[in-house]
Design an enzyme around this catalytic site. Structure first.
Site, mmCIF file in Angstrom:
data_model
loop_
_atom_site.group_PDB
_atom_site.id
_atom_site.type_symbol
_atom_site.label_atom_id
_atom_site.label_comp_id
_atom_site.label_asym_id
_atom_site.label_seq_id
_atom_site.Cartn_x
_atom_site.Cartn_y
_atom_site.Cartn_z
ATOM 1 C CB CYS A 154 -5.699 2.208 -1.933
ATOM 2 S SG CYS A 154 -6.902 3.080 -0.931
ATOM 3 C CG ASP A 162 -2.061 0.931 1.157
ATOM 4 O OD1 ASP A 162 -2.041 1.806 0.283
ATOM 5 O OD2 ASP A 162 -2.997 0.788 1.959
ATOM 6 C CG ASP A 163 -0.055 4.772 0.115
ATOM 7 O OD1 ASP A 163 -0.883 4.447 -0.748
ATOM 8 O OD2 ASP A 163 -0.324 5.533 1.061
ATOM 9 C CG HIS A 178 -10.051 0.535 1.374
ATOM 10 N ND1 HIS A 178 -9.120 1.508 1.109
ATOM 11 C CD2 HIS A 178 -11.123 1.175 1.890
ATOM 12 C CE1 HIS A 178 -9.581 2.692 1.432
ATOM 13 N NE2 HIS A 178 -10.810 2.517 1.921
ATOM 14 C CG ASP A 201 -2.234 0.654 -3.184
ATOM 15 O OD1 ASP A 201 -1.115 1.201 -3.105
ATOM 16 O OD2 ASP A 201 -3.111 0.774 -2.303
ATOM 17 C CG ASN A 202 -1.464 4.360 -4.398
ATOM 18 O OD1 ASN A 202 -2.506 3.938 -3.904
ATOM 19 N ND2 ASN A 202 -0.490 4.839 -3.655
#
Length: 470
Positions: free
Chosen positions: A73, A33-34, A140, A278-279
Site C-alpha cells: 500500500c 485497499d487490496d 498511511h 493500491d495493489n
C-alpha cells in the site's frame, strides 16, 4: 516550509479567480485497499456483485493493463500523490515496514517513513488552478508532521499514519481512524457520508476529493445481512468468501452513493471520477487468515511482483472521456498526478509519469515506455525481494536473493506460467541492463545479506504465523 506558504498564497489567489473559470472539472479519486484486478464483475468476477462500478465502466473507460507502482500500500499511495516511482521517493514498503523472515538470506532495504514535504502532491499541483482538496479515509504516508493537511489538503477526515482499523464497526474502530460514528456504523459507509459532505460544501468551486477507503483490507468484516446473502449464493471455484464478497458490495454501494450525489448536485457532467486500487488482492495467508480472494488468471497477489500483485482495476469517467471503451495500453499509478493536472488545464512539474488525458479523451496512447517496479523486501504474503521491468508485452522479474531472472510474454501468457529466460538469453540481458540502469537513476536501495541467515530454518519465523492479529 517556505514553499508551503508560497503554495498557500498562490492557491488563495487562484480561488478568487475560480469563478471566472467554472469549466475546470472536479475530481473524485476513489482508491481501494487490496482490491484485486479480478474482483469486479466488469473484470470477470462471477461471484462478487458490482453493478455501480459496472455502470461506471460503461459510462467511461476501463483499463485492462493498469498497474500499481508497488505490490503493497504505502509505496503506491506515495506514487499516486507525488507522481513518482516509490524507489525514487524512498518509500518502498508499507509503513513502518518490517522484516518478517528472521532466517532469510537477505535483510530488506530500509524504507523512508513518510512522503517528504518537499514533494509536490496532487492537491498542491492543483491549488494554483483554484482547487480545494479534501482527504477522506486512509493516508498511511507518515506521522503527524506529514499528515494530509501538511501535504496540501484543506480537509483531512480519518487520515493518519495507520494502515488499518481494528474493526470496521463503530466503536470498534476506536481512534483509528479518528472519526466519531454511530453505534454499529460500518466504516465504509461513514467515509462515504463524509465524502458527500465535502462535495456538497465545495460544489460551487473546483475540488479534488481523495477518498482512499480502508476496505477491502483486513480485518475481513461486513454487515451480517450481506454476508448471509453471499452464503446463499453459489460460490465460484476460486472466489468464494462470503464476507469478502459482502465487503465488496459495501464498496460498490459507496461508489453508487457518490455517483448519485454528483447527479443530485448537477456535477456529473463536470466531474472526473477515478476508481482504482493500491495493489493486488490478498491471495496468500496473512495474519493467520486464509486467502480471501483469487486474482486468477493473474499469478499470485499482494506482496508479489507477479501480475496478481501489481495489476489493478482502473475505471475513469468524466467530461470528454470516451464512453464504454476498454483500453489495453499499460499505465501506472505514477501517471495520476500528471493526468489530473492536465485535465484541469495546468502543467505538471517533473514527474516519472505521463498524462493520460489524450488516451482518455481520444484513445491516443502515450509514446511506448518501459514500466518498472522495485520491491526489495520480504512481504507478509510470502513474496521475495525483487525488481521488475515491462517492455511492450515482455516482463522480466529479477529476484535479489540469487539474481536469477524470469521472463514472461504477457500477451500470450498473462498468467506467467512459461518462463522464457533460458530460451531468450539476449532479451534477458537487455532487460536486466535496462532495469539496473533505472535502479541506479532513481537511487533505489537494495537489500543486504542477513547475518542470521540459516538455510535450514529459512522457512520458519514469519512473525504473523506466531503473533495474534493486531
Amino acid at each position: 516550509m517556505q514553499r508551503r506558504n508560497f503554495l498557500t498564497t498562490l492557491a488563495g489567489a487562484a480561488v478568487q479567480g475560480a469563478a471566472a473559470t467554472p469549466s475546470r472539472p472536479n475530481f473524485v479519486f476513489i482508491l481501494m485497499d487490496d482490491l484485486g484486478w479480478a474482483d469486479l464483475s466488469c473484470y470477470g468476477s462471477r461471484y462478487y456483485e458490482t453493478p455501480h462500478l459496472d455502470r461506471l465502466a460503461k459510462e467511461g473507460v476501463r483499463f485492462t493493463n493498469a498497474y500499481a507502482a508497488a505490490p503493497v500500500c504505502s509505496p503506491t499511495r506515495a506514487s499516486i500523490m507525488a507522481g513518482k516511482y516509490p524507489a525514487r521517493l524512498g518509500v518502498t514498503n508499507y509503513l513502518p515496514g518490517g522484516h518478517p523472515t528472521p532466517y532469510s538470506k537477505l535483510i530488506g532495504a530500509p524504507t523512508t517513513q513518510q512522503l517528504a514535504l518537499e514533494e509536490t502532491t496532487i492537491p498542491e499541483a492543483l491549488a494554483p488552478l483554484g482547487y480545494t482538496s479534501g482527504h477522506v479515509g486512509k493516508w498511511h504516508l507518515g506521522g503527524p508532521e506529514f499528515f494530509p493537511e501538511k501535504q496540501g489538503f484543506s480537509v483531512n477526515i480519518g487520515g493518519t499514519n495507520s494502515g488499518m482499523p481494528a474493526s470496521f464497526f463503530y466503536p470498534g474502530w476506536g481512534k483509528n481512524p479518528p472519526i466519531v460514528g454511530e453505534p454499529g456504523e460500518y466504516l465504509t459507509e461513514r467515509l462515504t457520508k463524509e465524502a458527500i459532505r465535502f462535495i456538497e460544501a465545495n460544489q460551487k468551486n473546483p475540488f479534488f476529493l481523495y477518498l482512499p477507503h480502508y476496505a477491502v483490507h483486513v480485518p475481513i468484516e461486513a454487515k451480517q445481512e450481506l454476508i448471509e446473502k453471499y452464503r446463499k449464493k453459489k460460490p465460484g471455484a476460486l472466489q468464494n468468501d462470503p464476507i469478502y464478497a459482502a465487503m465488496i458490495q459495501h464498496m460498490d454501494e459507496s461508489v453508487g452513493q457518490i455517483s448519485a450525489a454528483l447527479e443530485r448536485l448537477g456535477l456529473t457532467k463536470n466531474t472526473h471520477l477515478i476508481f482504482t486500487s493500491d495493489n493486488g488482492g490478498l491471495s496468500a495467508p496473512e495474519w493467520k487468515l486464509k486467502p480471501v480472494t483469487s486474482n486468477s488468471p493473474m499469478r499470485e497477489g499482494k506482496g508479489h511482483l507477479y501480475e496478481g500483485g501489481i495489476r489493478v482495476p482502473l475505471i475513469v469517467r468524466g467530461p470528454g472521456v470516451q464512453r464504454g471503451k476498454t483500453i489495453d495500453t499499460p499505465v501506472s499509478s505514477i501517471d495520476h498526478l500528471a493526468t489530473l493536472v492536465d485535465l484541469a488545464g495546468g502543467t505538471a512539474g517533473k514527474t516519472d509519469g505521463v498524462s493520460l488525458a489524450a488516451l482518455l479523451r481520444k484513445g491516443h496512447s502515450p509514446a511506448p515506455r518501459d514500466h518498472f517496479w522495485h520491491y526489495p523486501h520480504y512481504s507478509n504474503q510470502l513474496g521475495r525481494p525483487a525488481s521488475a521491468i515491462r517492455r511492450g508485452h515482455l516482463k522480466l522479474i529479477e529476484f535479489h536473493e540469487d539474481s536469477h531472472a524470469e521472463l514472461y510474454d504477457l500477451r500470450s501468457d498473462p498468467s506467467e506460467t512459461k518462463d522464457l529466460s533460458r530460451a531468450q538469453p539476449e532479451t534477458v540481458r537487455e532487460l536486466t541492463a535496462s532495469l539496473h540502469q533505472w535502479r541506479d537513476s532513481v537511487g533505489a536501495k537494495m537489500p543486504t545479506p542477513n547475518p542470521n541467515y540459516d538455510p535450514a530454518r529459512e522457512g520458519e519465523g514469519y512473525w504473523w504465523k506466531t503473533r495474534s492479529r493486531p
